[in-house]
Design a protein around this motif. Structure first.
Motif, PDB file in Angstrom:
ATOM      1  N   HIS A 155      56.711  25.038  17.079  1.00 55.90           N
ATOM      2  CA  HIS A 155      56.931  26.043  18.327  1.00 55.90           C
ATOM      3  C   HIS A 155      55.764  26.543  17.804  1.00 55.90           C
ATOM      4  O   HIS A 155      55.268  26.987  16.802  1.00 55.90           O
ATOM      5  CB  HIS A 155      56.988  26.735  18.724  1.00 55.90           C
ATOM      6  CG  HIS A 155      58.131  26.557  19.443  1.00 55.90           C
ATOM      7  ND1 HIS A 155      57.966  26.807  21.196  1.00 55.90           N
ATOM      8  CD2 HIS A 155      59.451  25.846  20.220  1.00 55.90           C
ATOM      9  CE1 HIS A 155      58.478  25.798  22.227  1.00 55.90           C
ATOM     10  NE2 HIS A 155      59.905  25.657  21.343  1.00 55.90           N
ATOM     11  N   VAL A 156      54.219  26.566  18.256  1.00 60.61           N
ATOM     12  CA  VAL A 156      53.348  27.230  17.714  1.00 60.61           C
ATOM     13  C   VAL A 156      52.551  28.722  18.549  1.00 60.61           C
ATOM     14  O   VAL A 156      52.768  27.688  19.880  1.00 60.61           O
ATOM     15  CB  VAL A 156      51.675  26.404  16.962  1.00 60.61           C
ATOM     16  CG1 VAL A 156      51.098  27.414  16.058  1.00 60.61           C
ATOM     17  CG2 VAL A 156      52.613  25.233  16.648  1.00 60.61           C
ATOM     18  N   ARG A 157      51.956  29.908  17.980  1.00 60.87           N
ATOM     19  CA  ARG A 157      51.619  30.562  19.113  1.00 60.87           C
ATOM     20  C   ARG A 157      49.915  30.270  18.760  1.00 60.87           C
ATOM     21  O   ARG A 157      49.661  30.487  17.517  1.00 60.87           O
ATOM     22  CB  ARG A 157      51.919  31.646  18.997  1.00 60.87           C
ATOM     23  CG  ARG A 157      53.499  31.784  19.624  1.00 60.87           C
ATOM     24  CD  ARG A 157      53.491  33.794  19.732  1.00 60.87           C
ATOM     25  NE  ARG A 157      53.014  34.676  20.058  1.00 60.87           N
ATOM     26  CZ  ARG A 157      53.370  34.346  21.270  1.00 60.87           C
ATOM     27  NH1 ARG A 157      53.851  33.633  22.176  1.00 60.87           N
ATOM     28  NH2 ARG A 157      52.849  35.712  22.171  1.00 60.87           N
ATOM     29  N   SER A 158      48.909  30.346  19.388  1.00 64.09           N
ATOM     30  CA  SER A 158      47.977  30.258  18.621  1.00 64.09           C
ATOM     31  C   SER A 158      46.858  31.185  19.762  1.00 64.09           C
ATOM     32  O   SER A 158      46.994  31.483  21.229  1.00 64.09           O
ATOM     33  CB  SER A 158      47.736  28.386  19.322  1.00 64.09           C
ATOM     34  OG  SER A 158      46.113  28.791  18.378  1.00 64.09           O
ATOM     35  N   VAL A 159      45.667  31.695  19.078  1.00 61.18           N
ATOM     36  CA  VAL A 159      44.824  32.503  19.201  1.00 61.18           C
ATOM     37  C   VAL A 159      43.818  32.111  20.500  1.00 61.18           C
ATOM     38  O   VAL A 159      43.062  31.456  19.121  1.00 61.18           O
ATOM     39  CB  VAL A 159      44.792  33.898  19.358  1.00 61.18           C
ATOM     40  CG1 VAL A 159      43.416  35.008  20.067  1.00 61.18           C
ATOM     41  CG2 VAL A 159      46.108  34.844  18.958  1.00 61.18           C
ATOM     42  N   VAL A 160      43.378  32.348  21.233  1.00 67.23           N
ATOM     43  CA  VAL A 160      42.540  31.307  22.051  1.00 67.23           C
ATOM     44  C   VAL A 160      41.051  32.520  22.167  1.00 67.23           C
ATOM     45  O   VAL A 160      41.560  33.437  22.663  1.00 67.23           O
ATOM     46  CB  VAL A 160      42.010  30.881  22.811  1.00 67.23           C
ATOM     47  CG1 VAL A 160      40.869  29.810  23.472  1.00 67.23           C
ATOM     48  CG2 VAL A 160      43.136  29.219  23.181  1.00 67.23           C
TER      49      VAL A 160
END
Length: 142
Positions: free
Chosen positions: A122-127
């Motif tokens: 799982h990865v949280r990524s900010v776009v």
């Protein structure tokens, strides 16, 4: 007659926005309602972290809540995994790596990489609006 001289606004956005009028901070989209005077307001909706800034004109009527639904731009994401993986964004399957220029709304997203033998990451990524978000994982690493 004691007619109300104010009303309310509320901003419905997928991530937190600050609401300014003429350089003054009125509040944020976290609030259920923000009291403002009746009439025309030129607002600026801002989230600096993701490069979002949008002007919005709203007419507030006495004693009423005026909902504001800002236009929400998309950004891009690309994904790589060693050796490879299936990719889900916010619970929706988008394909197998490598993937480039996947269009997604700006803001924070939950990314799931899944490999049949090597499990899940799982990865949280900010776009942001600035540049594509690149997300890479090595599925072999525990």
């Amino acid at each position: 007659s004691n007619a109300p001289v104010s009303g309310w606004i509320s901003v419905n956005a997928p991530t937190q926005l600050q609401i300014f009028e003429e350089g003054r901070l009125l509040g944020s989209s976290q609030s259920d309602r923000i009291m403002v005077s009746v009439g025309r307001h030129e607002l600026l909706l801002v989230n600096e972290a993701i490069g979002y800034s949008q002007a919005q004109v709203v007419n507030v009527t006495p004693g009423r809540l005026t909902p504001i639904k800002p236009r929400w731009p998309n950004g891009a994401m690309s994904f790589n995994a060693i050796p490879w993986a299936e990719v889900w964004i916010d619970g929706q399957q988008v394909g197998e790596t490598p993937l480039a220029n996947v269009s997604v709304a700006i803001g924070t997203h939950d990314v799931l990489f899944r490999h049949p033998e090597l499990g899940e990451k799982h990865v949280r990524s900010v776009v942001t609006t600035a540049a594509p978000a690149k997300v890479s994982v090595d599925m072999r690493q525990k």
